[in-house]
Motif scaffolding. Structure first.
Motif, PDB file in Angstrom:
ATOM      1  N   LEU A  86       0.845  -1.186   0.000  1.00 48.67           N
ATOM      2  CA  LEU A  86       0.000   0.000   0.000  1.00 48.67           C
ATOM      3  C   LEU A  86       0.882   1.238   0.000  1.00 48.67           C
ATOM      4  O   LEU A  86       1.787   1.363   0.826  1.00 48.67           O
ATOM      5  CB  LEU A  86      -0.893  -0.029   1.236  1.00 48.67           C
ATOM      6  CG  LEU A  86      -2.127   0.849   1.233  1.00 48.67           C
ATOM      7  CD1 LEU A  86      -3.049   0.476   0.069  1.00 48.67           C
ATOM      8  CD2 LEU A  86      -2.873   0.705   2.540  1.00 48.67           C
ATOM      9  N   VAL A  87       0.615   2.164  -0.926  1.00 44.53           N
ATOM     10  CA  VAL A  87       1.444   3.353  -1.091  1.00 44.53           C
ATOM     11  C   VAL A  87       0.603   4.599  -0.842  1.00 44.53           C
ATOM     12  O   VAL A  87      -0.503   4.721  -1.366  1.00 44.53           O
ATOM     13  CB  VAL A  87       2.051   3.391  -2.519  1.00 44.53           C
ATOM     14  CG1 VAL A  87       2.762   4.686  -2.781  1.00 44.53           C
ATOM     15  CG2 VAL A  87       2.976   2.225  -2.722  1.00 44.53           C
ATOM     16  N   TYR A  88       1.146   5.517  -0.034  1.00 43.07           N
ATOM     17  CA  TYR A  88       0.463   6.755   0.296  1.00 43.07           C
ATOM     18  C   TYR A  88       1.092   7.974  -0.363  1.00 43.07           C
ATOM     19  O   TYR A  88       0.442   8.999  -0.517  1.00 43.07           O
ATOM     20  CB  TYR A  88       0.466   6.976   1.815  1.00 43.07           C
ATOM     21  CG  TYR A  88      -0.389   5.985   2.552  1.00 43.07           C
ATOM     22  CD1 TYR A  88      -1.728   6.239   2.789  1.00 43.07           C
ATOM     23  CD2 TYR A  88       0.148   4.787   3.012  1.00 43.07           C
ATOM     24  CE1 TYR A  88      -2.516   5.332   3.465  1.00 43.07           C
ATOM     25  CE2 TYR A  88      -0.627   3.872   3.690  1.00 43.07           C
ATOM     26  CZ  TYR A  88      -1.969   4.154   3.919  1.00 43.07           C
ATOM     27  OH  TYR A  88      -2.746   3.249   4.587  1.00 43.07           O
ATOM     28  N   ARG A  89       2.371   7.894  -0.715  1.00 40.80           N
ATOM     29  CA  ARG A  89       3.064   9.041  -1.308  1.00 40.80           C
ATOM     30  C   ARG A  89       4.161   8.542  -2.235  1.00 40.80           C
ATOM     31  O   ARG A  89       4.621   7.395  -2.121  1.00 40.80           O
ATOM     32  CB  ARG A  89       3.636   9.954  -0.228  1.00 40.80           C
ATOM     33  CG  ARG A  89       4.298   9.216   0.849  1.00 40.80           C
ATOM     34  CD  ARG A  89       4.557   9.969   2.094  1.00 40.80           C
ATOM     35  NE  ARG A  89       5.581   9.179   2.765  1.00 40.80           N
ATOM     36  CZ  ARG A  89       6.654   9.647   3.333  1.00 40.80           C
ATOM     37  NH1 ARG A  89       6.859  10.927   3.372  1.00 40.80           N
ATOM     38  NH2 ARG A  89       7.517   8.841   3.888  1.00 40.80           N
ATOM     39  N   PRO A  90       4.614   9.377  -3.157  1.00 40.85           N
ATOM     40  CA  PRO A  90       5.615   8.944  -4.146  1.00 40.85           C
ATOM     41  C   PRO A  90       6.922   8.464  -3.513  1.00 40.85           C
ATOM     42  O   PRO A  90       7.573   7.570  -4.050  1.00 40.85           O
ATOM     43  CB  PRO A  90       5.855  10.199  -4.992  1.00 40.85           C
ATOM     44  CG  PRO A  90       4.640  11.026  -4.821  1.00 40.85           C
ATOM     45  CD  PRO A  90       4.115  10.732  -3.454  1.00 40.85           C
ATOM     46  N   GLU A  91       7.302   9.017  -2.353  1.00 39.87           N
ATOM     47  CA  GLU A  91       8.556   8.631  -1.713  1.00 39.87           C
ATOM     48  C   GLU A  91       8.534   7.173  -1.237  1.00 39.87           C
ATOM     49  O   GLU A  91       9.581   6.561  -1.062  1.00 39.87           O
ATOM     50  CB  GLU A  91       8.860   9.538  -0.510  1.00 39.87           C
ATOM     51  CG  GLU A  91       9.092  10.994  -0.879  1.00 39.87           C
ATOM     52  CD  GLU A  91       7.794  11.772  -1.052  1.00 39.87           C
ATOM     53  OE1 GLU A  91       6.896  11.629  -0.214  1.00 39.87           O
ATOM     54  OE2 GLU A  91       7.685  12.505  -2.051  1.00 39.87           O
ATOM     55  N   ALA A 106      -3.366   3.893  -1.901  1.00 40.20           N
ATOM     56  CA  ALA A 106      -4.356   3.984  -0.830  1.00 40.20           C
ATOM     57  C   ALA A 106      -5.558   4.809  -1.277  1.00 40.20           C
ATOM     58  O   ALA A 106      -5.425   5.750  -2.065  1.00 40.20           O
ATOM     59  CB  ALA A 106      -3.725   4.614   0.408  1.00 40.20           C
ATOM     60  N   HIS A 107      -6.733   4.458  -0.777  1.00 41.77           N
ATOM     61  CA  HIS A 107      -7.949   5.135  -1.233  1.00 41.77           C
ATOM     62  C   HIS A 107      -8.057   6.550  -0.686  1.00 41.77           C
ATOM     63  O   HIS A 107      -8.832   7.354  -1.201  1.00 41.77           O
ATOM     64  CB  HIS A 107      -9.182   4.317  -0.841  1.00 41.77           C
ATOM     65  CG  HIS A 107      -9.636   4.512   0.559  1.00 41.77           C
ATOM     66  ND1 HIS A 107      -9.011   3.905   1.625  1.00 41.77           N
ATOM     67  CD2 HIS A 107     -10.638   5.261   1.080  1.00 41.77           C
ATOM     68  CE1 HIS A 107      -9.623   4.267   2.745  1.00 41.77           C
ATOM     69  NE2 HIS A 107     -10.610   5.081   2.443  1.00 41.77           N
ATOM     70  N   THR A 108      -7.271   6.886   0.326  1.00 43.38           N
ATOM     71  CA  THR A 108      -7.336   8.238   0.891  1.00 43.38           C
ATOM     72  C   THR A 108      -6.496   9.240   0.110  1.00 43.38           C
ATOM     73  O   THR A 108      -6.563  10.432   0.382  1.00 43.38           O
ATOM     74  CB  THR A 108      -6.843   8.224   2.352  1.00 43.38           C
ATOM     75  OG1 THR A 108      -5.534   7.668   2.389  1.00 43.38           O
ATOM     76  CG2 THR A 108      -7.768   7.411   3.229  1.00 43.38           C
ATOM     77  N   VAL A 109      -5.718   8.769  -0.861  1.00 46.60           N
ATOM     78  CA  VAL A 109      -4.853   9.650  -1.645  1.00 46.60           C
ATOM     79  C   VAL A 109      -5.695  10.432  -2.648  1.00 46.60           C
ATOM     80  O   VAL A 109      -6.547   9.864  -3.341  1.00 46.60           O
ATOM     81  CB  VAL A 109      -3.770   8.817  -2.378  1.00 46.60           C
ATOM     82  CG1 VAL A 109      -2.937   9.700  -3.286  1.00 46.60           C
ATOM     83  CG2 VAL A 109      -2.897   8.106  -1.371  1.00 46.60           C
TER      84      VAL A 109
END
Length: 158
Positions: A86-91, A106-109
């Motif tokens: 699961l990925v939240y940001r490009p970093e 992630a669905h919150t992005v």
């Protein structure tokens, strides 16, 4: 997060075995969920002293047990054979390996950050499990550009 090293042929064979085992596995539904609307199908272990499912009598539902497990080497992997992250940001992509991991955003992005993640993931060669509209739109634009190039080359040749 432990990464197991195995050759691709073995991995594919185990994934196929898991798929076949899963197709034979029964649906584990809650005892008497077929009888009452108020009882949902979500599995709950039967604990009653007279429960037919707990006693494992013939003709009643099956209970989950260790015999239904998939091979340990491919347990928890995505059907494509990648480990799902699961990925939240490009970093977050910098710590991952495109050979081992598949990316789920992630669905919150939000839309802006999702576009940045998709762009970076494509550049790095990751498999994206839920690219959304962005990757689909890019593919359509590429197809349209190719179509225009073909039309132009046909006009020039005629």
């Amino acid at each position: 997060m432990e990464v197991m090293v195995m050759d691709q042929a073995l991995k594919q064979r185990l994934l196929e075995l898991r798929r076949r085992l899963k197709s034979k596995k029964p649906d584990f539904v809650r005892y008497e969920s077929w009888r009452y609307v108020r009882v949902k199908e979500n599995w709950r272990r039967p604990r009653g002293i007279d429960s037919k499912v707990r006693q494992k009598l013939k003709g009643w539902g099956k209970m989950p047990n260790v015999g239904y497990c998939s091979p340990r080497a491919v347990r928890g992997l995505h059907p494509s054979g990648y480990e799902e992250v699961l990925v939240y940001r490009p970093e977050d992509l910098d710590r991952l390996d495109p050979e081992v991991h598949a990316v789920r955003i992630a669905h919150t992005v939000g839309a802006k950050k999702r576009a940045m993640i998709v762009k970076k993931a494509v550049e790095m060669g990751f498999k994206i499990l839920n690219p959304g509209e962005f990757l689909i739109e890019e593919e359509k634009e590429e197809e349209e550009e190719e179509g225009l190039e073909l039309e132009e080359s046909e006009e020039i040749s005629s």
